[in-house]
Write a protein that holds these residues in place. Structure first.
Motif, PDB file in Angstrom:
ATOM      1  N   LEU A 116      -2.264   1.910  -5.745  1.00  0.00           N
ATOM      2  CA  LEU A 116      -2.180   1.678  -4.303  1.00  0.00           C
ATOM      3  C   LEU A 116      -2.017   2.988  -3.530  1.00  0.00           C
ATOM      4  O   LEU A 116      -2.587   3.155  -2.451  1.00  0.00           O
ATOM      5  CB  LEU A 116      -1.027   0.723  -3.990  1.00  0.00           C
ATOM      6  CG  LEU A 116      -1.209  -0.711  -4.497  1.00  0.00           C
ATOM      7  CD1 LEU A 116       0.069  -1.519  -4.313  1.00  0.00           C
ATOM      8  CD2 LEU A 116      -2.375  -1.394  -3.784  1.00  0.00           C
ATOM      9  N   ILE A 117      -1.266   3.919  -4.099  1.00  0.00           N
ATOM     10  CA  ILE A 117      -1.135   5.240  -3.464  1.00  0.00           C
ATOM     11  C   ILE A 117      -2.508   5.904  -3.376  1.00  0.00           C
ATOM     12  O   ILE A 117      -2.890   6.448  -2.342  1.00  0.00           O
ATOM     13  CB  ILE A 117      -0.154   6.136  -4.255  1.00  0.00           C
ATOM     14  CG1 ILE A 117       1.283   5.627  -4.107  1.00  0.00           C
ATOM     15  CG2 ILE A 117      -0.237   7.596  -3.768  1.00  0.00           C
ATOM     16  CD1 ILE A 117       2.289   6.357  -4.980  1.00  0.00           C
ATOM     17  N   ASN A 118      -3.270   5.821  -4.472  1.00  0.00           N
ATOM     18  CA  ASN A 118      -4.607   6.430  -4.507  1.00  0.00           C
ATOM     19  C   ASN A 118      -5.601   5.721  -3.589  1.00  0.00           C
ATOM     20  O   ASN A 118      -6.621   6.310  -3.209  1.00  0.00           O
ATOM     21  CB  ASN A 118      -5.139   6.439  -5.945  1.00  0.00           C
ATOM     22  CG  ASN A 118      -4.364   7.394  -6.842  1.00  0.00           C
ATOM     23  OD1 ASN A 118      -3.802   8.386  -6.362  1.00  0.00           O
ATOM     24  ND2 ASN A 118      -4.307   7.103  -8.126  1.00  0.00           N
ATOM     25  N   GLN A 119      -5.300   4.465  -3.235  1.00  0.00           N
ATOM     26  CA  GLN A 119      -6.149   3.717  -2.313  1.00  0.00           C
ATOM     27  C   GLN A 119      -5.827   4.040  -0.848  1.00  0.00           C
ATOM     28  O   GLN A 119      -6.458   3.504   0.061  1.00  0.00           O
ATOM     29  CB  GLN A 119      -5.966   2.213  -2.540  1.00  0.00           C
ATOM     30  CG  GLN A 119      -6.548   1.697  -3.833  1.00  0.00           C
ATOM     31  CD  GLN A 119      -8.062   1.602  -3.813  1.00  0.00           C
ATOM     32  OE1 GLN A 119      -8.648   1.312  -2.792  1.00  0.00           O
ATOM     33  NE2 GLN A 119      -8.689   1.863  -4.948  1.00  0.00           N
ATOM     34  N   ASP A 120      -4.846   4.924  -0.625  1.00  0.00           N
ATOM     35  CA  ASP A 120      -4.447   5.316   0.729  1.00  0.00           C
ATOM     36  C   ASP A 120      -4.039   4.127   1.595  1.00  0.00           C
ATOM     37  O   ASP A 120      -4.387   4.049   2.781  1.00  0.00           O
ATOM     38  CB  ASP A 120      -5.578   6.096   1.428  1.00  0.00           C
ATOM     39  CG  ASP A 120      -5.775   7.482   0.833  1.00  0.00           C
ATOM     40  OD1 ASP A 120      -4.765   8.176   0.639  1.00  0.00           O
ATOM     41  OD2 ASP A 120      -6.924   7.855   0.570  1.00  0.00           O
ATOM     42  N   VAL A 121      -3.294   3.194   1.009  1.00  0.00           N
ATOM     43  CA  VAL A 121      -2.811   2.066   1.802  1.00  0.00           C
ATOM     44  C   VAL A 121      -1.791   2.562   2.819  1.00  0.00           C
ATOM     45  O   VAL A 121      -1.171   3.618   2.651  1.00  0.00           O
ATOM     46  CB  VAL A 121      -2.178   0.978   0.902  1.00  0.00           C
ATOM     47  CG1 VAL A 121      -3.203   0.408  -0.058  1.00  0.00           C
ATOM     48  CG2 VAL A 121      -0.971   1.524   0.137  1.00  0.00           C
ATOM     49  N   ASP A 122      -1.620   1.799   3.885  1.00  0.00           N
ATOM     50  CA  ASP A 122      -0.657   2.174   4.921  1.00  0.00           C
ATOM     51  C   ASP A 122       0.764   1.820   4.522  1.00  0.00           C
ATOM     52  O   ASP A 122       1.728   2.426   5.001  1.00  0.00           O
ATOM     53  CB  ASP A 122      -0.991   1.461   6.234  1.00  0.00           C
ATOM     54  CG  ASP A 122      -2.274   1.977   6.852  1.00  0.00           C
ATOM     55  OD1 ASP A 122      -2.562   3.173   6.679  1.00  0.00           O
ATOM     56  OD2 ASP A 122      -2.992   1.190   7.489  1.00  0.00           O
ATOM     57  N   CYS A 123       0.896   0.799   3.690  1.00  0.00           N
ATOM     58  CA  CYS A 123       2.230   0.287   3.346  1.00  0.00           C
ATOM     59  C   CYS A 123       2.167  -0.347   1.968  1.00  0.00           C
ATOM     60  O   CYS A 123       1.148  -0.942   1.591  1.00  0.00           O
ATOM     61  CB  CYS A 123       2.665  -0.748   4.393  1.00  0.00           C
ATOM     62  SG  CYS A 123       4.208  -1.623   4.028  1.00  0.00           S
ATOM     63  N   ILE A 124       3.246  -0.207   1.211  1.00  0.00           N
ATOM     64  CA  ILE A 124       3.380  -0.910  -0.067  1.00  0.00           C
ATOM     65  C   ILE A 124       4.595  -1.821   0.026  1.00  0.00           C
ATOM     66  O   ILE A 124       5.698  -1.384   0.366  1.00  0.00           O
ATOM     67  CB  ILE A 124       3.517   0.070  -1.253  1.00  0.00           C
ATOM     68  CG1 ILE A 124       2.212   0.854  -1.446  1.00  0.00           C
ATOM     69  CG2 ILE A 124       3.874  -0.689  -2.535  1.00  0.00           C
ATOM     70  CD1 ILE A 124       2.248   1.873  -2.566  1.00  0.00           C
ATOM     71  N   VAL A 125       4.376  -3.094  -0.258  1.00  0.00           N
ATOM     72  CA  VAL A 125       5.433  -4.109  -0.281  1.00  0.00           C
ATOM     73  C   VAL A 125       5.662  -4.481  -1.736  1.00  0.00           C
ATOM     74  O   VAL A 125       4.707  -4.782  -2.454  1.00  0.00           O
ATOM     75  CB  VAL A 125       5.013  -5.350   0.535  1.00  0.00           C
ATOM     76  CG1 VAL A 125       6.070  -6.437   0.426  1.00  0.00           C
ATOM     77  CG2 VAL A 125       4.755  -4.978   1.990  1.00  0.00           C
TER      78      VAL A 125
END
Length: 345
Positions: A116-125
Motif C-alpha cells: 500500500l505504501i508503494n501504491q502511494d495511497v493517501d491513507c492506510i486503515v
C-alpha cells in the motif's frame, strides 16, 4: 492505433495536429484553451474512446484519492461491515479502496502495508493481526507521510488516529448480565493478551466479578480460545472439571461462542438452563443458532463511517503538536436465548 491499445492524449494530439499539452489542458477544462478548441478535443476524445487515467491524474496533483485497508479476516461480519461503512462514506467523495487481508499473519500484514505504501495511497486503515507485536511497518507508514488510522485492534504505543470500542465496559455489562441472571461460576474464553482489545475484555470480566463479590477462579479462565475450534476445545476442558462453570463468556468472538454451543449440545447440556453462553461481535449467525446467542454489537458499519469521516476531518489538519484523536464507540449488549435463564430474552 493497434487494436486493444489504450488511447492517450498523444493519439488525440496527433489526429488534430496540436500539442499534447493543449489536449491535457482542454481535458482538464483549463481557461488557457478556447471553447471551440475544447469542443473539438472533447469530440475527438469521444471518437477515439479515450478514458482518463484518474489515478495518474490524481498522483500528479499530489494525491491518489485511494485508501488502503488491512484487516485480519475479510469474511468476518465485523470486518466486512467496517469496510462497508468506510466505502459508504468515501464513495461520496470519489475515493477508491484497496482491501488487503493479513489472515492473522504478521509477515503478511507487513507485506500488505508495504504494498500500500508503494501504491502511494493517501491513507492506510488497519486492524492489526494477532500474530506479532512489532509495529515498525506501521511507523514506516507515518514516516512516509501517509495518514494512518487504526481501528478495533490497535498498537497503543503508536500515536495515530484511532477508532476503538469500549471493550472493558462492554465485557463488564455482559458478565454483570450473566450474574444477574443467576449464574455463579462464570468462565472466560480469552484472546491473545498481546492485543489490547482482549486485555480490556478480560479486565471488564474481572471488574464485574469483583463488583459482585465473586471470587476469580483461575481454572475458569481459558487462554487463546479465540476461534470456533479453540473455543470448543476450551469448553470441553471446562465442562470436564469437577466443578464445571454454569456460564461461559466467549469474550473473543461469536465464533468461539458457537464452539461452546456445539460442545454443550454434544454433551447434552441444556443452554441456557444448565449453561449460559455469551459471545462478542454480533456475527450474522448468532441470531439464528438454537438457542440464539447473547452477544455484543460493536456497531461495525458506524465504526467504518467514523473511520472515513475522521480521515476527511483530519486531512487538512496541519497541527503536528496535539496528540492524535482517539474515538471510542460504546458497544451494546444484545440479550438473546443463550442466557435467558429466567425465560426472558
Amino acid at each position: 492505433m493497434k487494436k486493444g491499445k489504450r488511447t492517450t492524449i498523444y493519439d488525440i494530439a496527433e489526429k488534430l495536429g496540436i500539442t499534447a499539452s493543449s489536449v491535457s489542458r482542454a481535458l482538464n477544462n483549463s481557461n488557457q484553451v478556447n471553447e471551440k478548441t475544447k469542443e473539438l478535443i472533447m469530440k475527438t476524445a469521444d471518437e477515439l474512446n479515450y478514458k482518463r487515467n484518474i489515478l495518474a491524474s490524481n498522483l500528479r496533483k499530489g494525491h491518489s484519492k485511494t485508501i488502503g485497508i488491512v484487516v485480519p479476516r475479510i469474511n468476518q461480519n465485523f470486518f466486512a461491515n467496517v469496510i462497508a461503512g468506510i466505502e459508504e462514506a468515501t464513495y461520496q467523495k470519489g475515493y477508491n479502496l484497496i482491501i488487503c487481508q493479513s489472515g492473522e499473519s504478521h509477515d503478511k500484514e507487513i507485506q500488505c502495508v508495504n504494498t500500500l505504501i508503494n501504491q502511494d495511497v493517501d491513507c492506510i486503515v488497519i486492524s492489526v493481526s494477532a500474530d506479532g507485536n512489532d509495529y515498525q511497518h506501521l511507523q514506516n507508514v507515518i514516516d512516509h507521510g501517509i495518514q494512518l488510522i487504526q481501528f478495533d485492534r490497535v498498537a497503543e504505543e503508536l500515536e495515530t488516529l484511532k477508532v476503538i470500542n469500549d471493550n472493558e465496559q462492554a465485557s463488564y455489562e455482559a458478565v454483570s448480565h450473566l450474574i444477574e441472571s443467576g449464574y455463579k461460576r462464570i468462565a472466560l474464553l480469552e484472546g491473545p493478551q498481546n492485543l489490547s482489545i482482549f486485555k480490556q475484555r478480560k479486565t471488564g470480566y474481572l471488574r464485574a466479578l469483583k463488583a459482585y463479590n465473586i471470587d476469580v477462579i483461575d481454572e475458569l479462565i481459558v487462554e487463546n480460545a479465540w476461534t470456533k475450534e479453540l473455543g470448543a476445545e476450551g469448553t470441553r476442558k471446562l465442562l470436564s472439571l469437577p466443578q464445571p462453570p454454569d456460564a461461559i463468556f466467549a469474550s473473543t468472538s461469536d465464533f468461539s461462542a458457537l464452539g461452546v454451543l456445539e460442545v454443550a449440545n454434544a454433551m447434552k447440556i441444556k443452554v441456557p438452563a444448565e449453561l449460559g453462553v455469551c459471545g462478542y461481535a454480533n456475527e450474522g449467525f448468532s441470531e439464528i443458532t438454537s438457542p440464539s446467542i447473547t452477544t455484543i454489537d460493536q456497531f461495525s458499519i458506524y465504526m467504518g463511517n467514523t473511520v472515513a469521516n475522521l480521515y476527511f476531518q483530519e486531512k487538512g489538519n496541519t497541527d503536528t503538536i496535539s496528540k492524535p484523536k482517539t474515538i471510542s464507540i460504546k458497544p451494546e449488549l444484545i440479550i438473546r436465548g443463550s442466557t435467558a435463564r429466567n425465560g426472558k430474552s
